[in-house]
Design a protein around this motif. Structure first.
Motif, PDB file in Angstrom:
ATOM      1  N   LEU A   1       1.024  -1.233  -0.075  1.00 12.75           N
ATOM      2  CA  LEU A   1       0.016  -0.007  -0.010  1.00 12.75           C
ATOM      3  C   LEU A   1       0.817   1.123   0.032  1.00 12.75           C
ATOM      4  O   LEU A   1       0.193   2.364  -0.142  1.00 12.75           O
ATOM      5  CB  LEU A   1      -0.975  -0.026   1.107  1.00 12.75           C
ATOM      6  CG  LEU A   1      -2.202  -0.968   1.172  1.00 12.75           C
ATOM      7  CD1 LEU A   1      -2.836  -0.983   2.746  1.00 12.75           C
ATOM      8  CD2 LEU A   1      -3.138  -0.726   0.287  1.00 12.75           C
TER       9      LEU A   1
ATOM     10  N   GLU B   1      -4.640   7.463   5.822  1.00 16.25           N
ATOM     11  CA  GLU B   1      -5.223   6.562   6.769  1.00 16.25           C
ATOM     12  C   GLU B   1      -5.608   7.210   8.066  1.00 16.25           C
ATOM     13  O   GLU B   1      -4.665   8.301   8.329  1.00 16.25           O
ATOM     14  CB  GLU B   1      -4.062   5.326   7.063  1.00 16.25           C
ATOM     15  CG  GLU B   1      -4.655   4.053   7.371  1.00 16.25           C
ATOM     16  CD  GLU B   1      -3.436   3.107   7.507  1.00 16.25           C
ATOM     17  OE1 GLU B   1      -3.639   1.926   7.511  1.00 16.25           O
ATOM     18  OE2 GLU B   1      -2.357   3.370   7.562  1.00 16.25           O
TER      19      GLU B   1
ATOM     20  N   GLU C   1     -11.696   5.019   2.422  1.00 20.43           N
ATOM     21  CA  GLU C   1     -11.221   3.959   1.448  1.00 20.43           C
ATOM     22  C   GLU C   1      -9.784   3.424   2.222  1.00 20.43           C
ATOM     23  O   GLU C   1      -9.737   2.099   2.360  1.00 20.43           O
ATOM     24  CB  GLU C   1     -10.712   4.507   0.050  1.00 20.43           C
ATOM     25  CG  GLU C   1     -10.893   3.539  -0.980  1.00 20.43           C
ATOM     26  CD  GLU C   1     -10.472   4.143  -2.335  1.00 20.43           C
ATOM     27  OE1 GLU C   1      -9.543   3.870  -2.892  1.00 20.43           O
ATOM     28  OE2 GLU C   1     -11.463   4.943  -2.620  1.00 20.43           O
ATOM     29  N   MET C   2      -8.987   4.153   2.343  1.00 17.90           N
ATOM     30  CA  MET C   2      -7.554   3.676   3.068  1.00 17.90           C
ATOM     31  C   MET C   2      -7.926   3.147   4.314  1.00 17.90           C
ATOM     32  O   MET C   2      -7.293   1.970   4.883  1.00 17.90           O
ATOM     33  CB  MET C   2      -6.728   4.783   3.351  1.00 17.90           C
ATOM     34  CG  MET C   2      -5.426   5.115   2.373  1.00 17.90           C
ATOM     35  SD  MET C   2      -5.074   3.726   1.471  1.00 17.90           S
ATOM     36  CE  MET C   2      -3.583   3.606   2.823  1.00 17.90           C
TER      37      MET C   2
ATOM     38  N   SER D   1      -9.501  -0.527   4.196  1.00 14.71           N
ATOM     39  CA  SER D   1      -8.538  -1.225   3.638  1.00 14.71           C
ATOM     40  C   SER D   1      -7.689  -1.814   4.638  1.00 14.71           C
ATOM     41  O   SER D   1      -7.244  -3.117   4.474  1.00 14.71           O
ATOM     42  CB  SER D   1      -7.806  -0.672   2.362  1.00 14.71           C
ATOM     43  OG  SER D   1      -6.648  -0.137   3.018  1.00 14.71           O
ATOM     44  N   THR D   2      -7.414  -1.265   5.605  1.00 16.23           N
ATOM     45  CA  THR D   2      -6.484  -2.162   6.813  1.00 16.23           C
ATOM     46  C   THR D   2      -6.973  -2.145   8.207  1.00 16.23           C
ATOM     47  O   THR D   2      -6.623  -3.188   8.899  1.00 16.23           O
ATOM     48  CB  THR D   2      -5.147  -1.147   7.035  1.00 16.23           C
ATOM     49  OG1 THR D   2      -5.514   0.187   7.470  1.00 16.23           O
ATOM     50  CG2 THR D   2      -4.200  -1.175   5.720  1.00 16.23           C
ATOM     51  N   ARG D   3      -8.113  -1.482   8.343  1.00 17.49           N
ATOM     52  CA  ARG D   3      -8.785  -1.415   9.781  1.00 17.49           C
ATOM     53  C   ARG D   3      -7.935  -1.672  10.831  1.00 17.49           C
ATOM     54  O   ARG D   3      -8.292  -2.554  11.841  1.00 17.49           O
ATOM     55  CB  ARG D   3      -9.849  -2.751   9.629  1.00 17.49           C
ATOM     56  CG  ARG D   3     -10.704  -2.902   8.579  1.00 17.49           C
ATOM     57  CD  ARG D   3     -11.801  -4.057   8.679  1.00 17.49           C
ATOM     58  NE  ARG D   3     -12.619  -3.597   9.856  1.00 17.49           N
ATOM     59  CZ  ARG D   3     -13.726  -2.991   9.488  1.00 17.49           C
ATOM     60  NH1 ARG D   3     -14.247  -2.547   8.452  1.00 17.49           N
ATOM     61  NH2 ARG D   3     -14.646  -2.826  10.796  1.00 17.49           N
TER      62      ARG D   3
ATOM     63  N   PHE E   1      -9.128  -8.124   7.245  1.00 14.94           N
ATOM     64  CA  PHE E   1      -8.994  -6.753   6.448  1.00 14.94           C
ATOM     65  C   PHE E   1      -9.078  -6.679   4.760  1.00 14.94           C
ATOM     66  O   PHE E   1      -8.373  -7.866   4.481  1.00 14.94           O
ATOM     67  CB  PHE E   1      -8.281  -5.643   7.241  1.00 14.94           C
ATOM     68  CG  PHE E   1      -6.703  -6.248   7.295  1.00 14.94           C
ATOM     69  CD1 PHE E   1      -6.359  -7.192   8.154  1.00 14.94           C
ATOM     70  CD2 PHE E   1      -5.915  -5.720   6.153  1.00 14.94           C
ATOM     71  CE1 PHE E   1      -5.046  -7.705   8.234  1.00 14.94           C
ATOM     72  CE2 PHE E   1      -4.444  -6.142   6.264  1.00 14.94           C
ATOM     73  CZ  PHE E   1      -4.044  -7.139   7.356  1.00 14.94           C
ATOM     74  N   PRO E   2      -9.481  -6.020   4.177  1.00 18.05           N
ATOM     75  CA  PRO E   2      -9.555  -6.309   2.560  1.00 18.05           C
ATOM     76  C   PRO E   2      -8.130  -6.568   1.983  1.00 18.05           C
ATOM     77  O   PRO E   2      -8.129  -7.159   0.963  1.00 18.05           O
ATOM     78  CB  PRO E   2     -10.454  -5.199   2.118  1.00 18.05           C
ATOM     79  CG  PRO E   2     -11.219  -4.462   3.135  1.00 18.05           C
ATOM     80  CD  PRO E   2     -10.336  -4.725   4.433  1.00 18.05           C
ATOM     81  N   THR E   3      -7.155  -5.839   2.566  1.00 14.54           N
ATOM     82  CA  THR E   3      -5.959  -5.975   1.928  1.00 14.54           C
ATOM     83  C   THR E   3      -4.734  -7.117   2.615  1.00 14.54           C
ATOM     84  O   THR E   3      -3.826  -7.181   2.473  1.00 14.54           O
ATOM     85  CB  THR E   3      -5.142  -4.905   2.115  1.00 14.54           C
ATOM     86  OG1 THR E   3      -5.004  -4.295   3.240  1.00 14.54           O
ATOM     87  CG2 THR E   3      -5.614  -3.774   0.974  1.00 14.54           C
ATOM     88  N   TYR E   4      -5.553  -8.217   3.229  1.00 23.67           N
ATOM     89  CA  TYR E   4      -4.980  -9.091   4.014  1.00 23.67           C
ATOM     90  C   TYR E   4      -4.113  -9.914   3.234  1.00 23.67           C
ATOM     91  O   TYR E   4      -3.168 -10.285   3.625  1.00 23.67           O
ATOM     92  CB  TYR E   4      -5.939  -9.950   4.849  1.00 23.67           C
ATOM     93  CG  TYR E   4      -5.495 -11.222   5.322  1.00 23.67           C
ATOM     94  CD1 TYR E   4      -4.751 -11.379   6.629  1.00 23.67           C
ATOM     95  CD2 TYR E   4      -5.625 -12.387   4.747  1.00 23.67           C
ATOM     96  CE1 TYR E   4      -4.322 -12.430   7.194  1.00 23.67           C
ATOM     97  CE2 TYR E   4      -5.068 -13.630   5.316  1.00 23.67           C
ATOM     98  CZ  TYR E   4      -4.344 -13.576   6.423  1.00 23.67           C
ATOM     99  OH  TYR E   4      -3.930 -14.648   7.010  1.00 23.67           O
TER     100      TYR E   4
ATOM    101  N   SER F   1      -0.955  -8.747   2.876  1.00 22.63           N
ATOM    102  CA  SER F   1      -0.118  -8.354   4.192  1.00 22.63           C
ATOM    103  C   SER F   1       0.862  -9.318   4.587  1.00 22.63           C
ATOM    104  O   SER F   1       0.849 -10.522   4.214  1.00 22.63           O
ATOM    105  CB  SER F   1      -1.172  -8.225   5.395  1.00 22.63           C
ATOM    106  OG  SER F   1      -1.498  -9.369   5.768  1.00 22.63           O
TER     107      SER F   1
END
Ligand code: UDP
Length: 570
Positions: free
Chosen positions: A261, A279, A333-334, A337-339, A393-396, A399
């Protein structure tokens, strides 16, 4: 259960008010309002969720002062503004449009009680060419002054004082001016500033050699500076009035959970929360003092209660992300994406008193590690449970957790916040800081002053037949009981205050907590007034060795208006 100081703070800024400025809710209504608004999120994941049961759990945690979310959540949940996060980082790119977009966005965030961090490293240096006008650029520091002035103006109408972090990389051509930009303490007052230190720079300091300055535009070398001299200047300025602080940027990026990211270039205003551009993060802290139970004649940490509270707190903070009203689409959005959430602690110094462990002891360091490891492991487990129910979280998949096979709902779970205001609400010592004075005057919000005597100290002194008003005044004047001979040695050993603790112990305590914290740890390393620049240098080196993500130091009396003053008793 709320102290008089807590009620004062809540009435002044946190409770709903009518047009005449009179509160239309009581503190208990506030906890209900917040619990209800945050519990609502359960329905997003399960239409049949028992929202009322969740609401009761959240209400119980807050009203019993076991857990408190960051101030914006208390102020805005269940109200039209609905902005719940304390921490934001906004990008500042090298064009007029982008700089002033960032300025406008910061103003909107401040209005809602959030704090903003910026890296100014991408701005071309002062004196560089401006193609469109044929003129020369004014550089990062002049723009920081514009941000500072805007913050000052917004402050008047906002819910609380807007706070900023300004970071400049050590290899930016304007670094020498940046290091000295707060020499005059009346300037850029709405910013904390930190130098973004790289591994390459630290290497150059140790090897006593030059390092390269880099043009932010073409990334080419555009000058060289002798690293030890730059390091000395940072030390000298920090010794003079506490600024700049330092942040270890490469180290922060090594812990970036989703490197795809982008790079972390700044933290929030108090340094505990590194974030990607756009973020945001919401914080919450558990009051350790409320986790103690009586055992025999003393106290003990109730790990079962602590575990329950951690699990509920993670649930609470994850819900905040869902119901939060984000000030900008990019931020929504940001953040989604990571929560990221940041669960931490307050009341650490309080429990040390009750457990009879001096803050400046190896036993205290061991307890810090044990408590924080328990918090992090339990919070991760709670985030794992939430992931099973609500998804990762969506970008898991991009990660670091994915490659380690650890399933998480939140890219980070732990942060140690300063808890400046919520610790007053809970009647707890702030974050992991030692008690500043056993009796003192605290300046809160603008120019109001509150007198405080540490309640447990008062209790013990009364129990032992040692309490008198005269003695309390004397303690307030001296700031420490270390040299007051009429107080028995066992009390003097345990009731240590910030000034009794060596800078080395401050740093070691910060490192103990950092070891088990995903984000960073808010801590001030206090020095006595007579400390030398070498003392400061030693602590910076130690912070680097012990793996801290940043350090903030303060030498007593080196700034005119201190938040906490010893020796000012009404
Ligand atoms: N903060 C802010 N303005 C303030 C105090 C805090 O913007 O006057 C932000 C800032 O990002 C800081 C974070 O809130 O790092 C957490 O601070 P703290 O824990 O002291 O806040 P509290 O929730 O206790 O008010």
């Amino acid at each position: 259960m709320l102290s008089k100081n807590a009620v004062t703070v809540l009435e002044r800024r946190y409770l709903k008010k009518d047009a005449a400025g009179q509160p239309t809710e009581k503190p208990d209504d506030l906890f209900k309002r917040v619990a209800q608004a945050i519990a609502e999120a359960d329905k997003e994941f399960n239409i049949d969720a028992d929202v009322k049961a969740t609401q009761d759990v959240f209400y119980d945690m807050m009203s019993r002062l076991k857990f408190m979310p960051n101030s914006p959540t208390l102020m805005n949940a269940g109200r039209p503004l609905g902005q719940l996060s304390a921490c934001f980082v906004l990008p500042v790119s090298d064009s007029m449009e982008d700089i002033f977009d960032a300025l406008k966005n910061a103003a909107l965030i401040h209005k809602s009680g959030g704090g903003t961090g910026f890296s100014f490293s991408r701005l071309r240096p002062a004196g560089a060419a401006v193609n469109s006008t044929g003129g020369v650029a004014s550089g990062p520091i002049s723009f920081m002054k514009v941000f500072n002035a805007a913050t000052e103006a917004v402050k008047q109408g906002g819910t609380r004082r807007g706070a900023n972090m300004g970071i400049l990389r050590i290899d930016h051509p304007d670094i020498m001016d940046f290091i000295q930009c707060k020499k005059n303490t009346a300037e850029i007052t709405n910013f904390n500033i930190s130098v973004g230190i790289t591994e390459e720079f630290m290497k150059a300091v140790h090897e006593k050699r030059e390092y390269a300055l880099v043009d932010p535009h073409d990334k080419k070398e555009c000058g060289r500076l002798y690293a030890p001299a730059v390091f000395d200047l940072i030390v000298k300025m920090a010794w003079t009035n506490g600024e700049p602080g330092i942040v270890f940027l490469d180290r922060i990026n090594r812990d970036n959970p989703v490197p795809s990211l982008g790079e972390v270039e700044s933290t929030n205003p108090c340094g505990e929360q590194p974030l990607l551009p756009f973020e945001s993060c919401n914080l919450g802290s558990i009051n350790l003092d409320a986790m103690l139970i009586r055992k025999g004649g003393g106290y003990e940490l109730d790990y079962e209660e602590f575990e329950r509270t951690i699990r509920h707190a993670v649930h609470f903070l994850d819900n905040v992300i869902t119901v939060n009203n984000y000030p900008l689409d990019e931020i929504r959005e940001m953040t989604l994406s990571t929560r990221k959430i940041g669960l931490g602690l307050m009341g650490f110094a309080d429990i040390l008193y009750k457990l009879k462990i001096p803050y400046n002891s190896d036993e205290a360091i061991e307890l810090a590690e044990k408590v924080m490891k328990f918090l992090r492991d339990t919070a991760r487990d709670a985030s794992n449970e939430l992931a099973k129910e609500r998804g990762t979280f969506p970008t898991y998949s991009e990660s670091v957790f994915k490659s380690k096979g650890i399933v998480q709902r939140n890219a980070t779970v732990t942060t140690i916040a300063p808890t400046g205001t919520i610790s007053i609400i809970c009647g707890a010592s702030s974050g992991i800081e030692p008690i500043f004075g056993l009796s003192y005057i605290r300046n809160v919000m603008d120019n109001d002053e509150l007198l405080e005597i540490h309640p447990y100290f008062e209790e013990v002194m009364k129990e032992r037949g040692l309490y008198s008003k005269e003695l309390m005044s004397r303690i307030a004047q001296e700031g420490t009981i270390a040299h007051i001979e009429e107080i028995p040695q066992d009390i003097r050993d345990i009731f240590v205050t910030a000034h009794d603790i060596t800078p080395e112990y401050h740093v070691r305590m910060q490192a103990a907590f950092q070891k088990y914290t995903d984000n960073a740890v808010s801590k001030t390393v206090n020095f006595p007034r007579e400390a030398t620049q070498d003392d400061v240098r030693t602590v910076y080196e130690l912070a680097y060795e012990l793996g801290l993500k940043g350090v903030t130091i303060y030498r007593d009396g080196s700034r005119d208006a201190q938040v906490l003053n010893i020796g000012k008793v009404n």
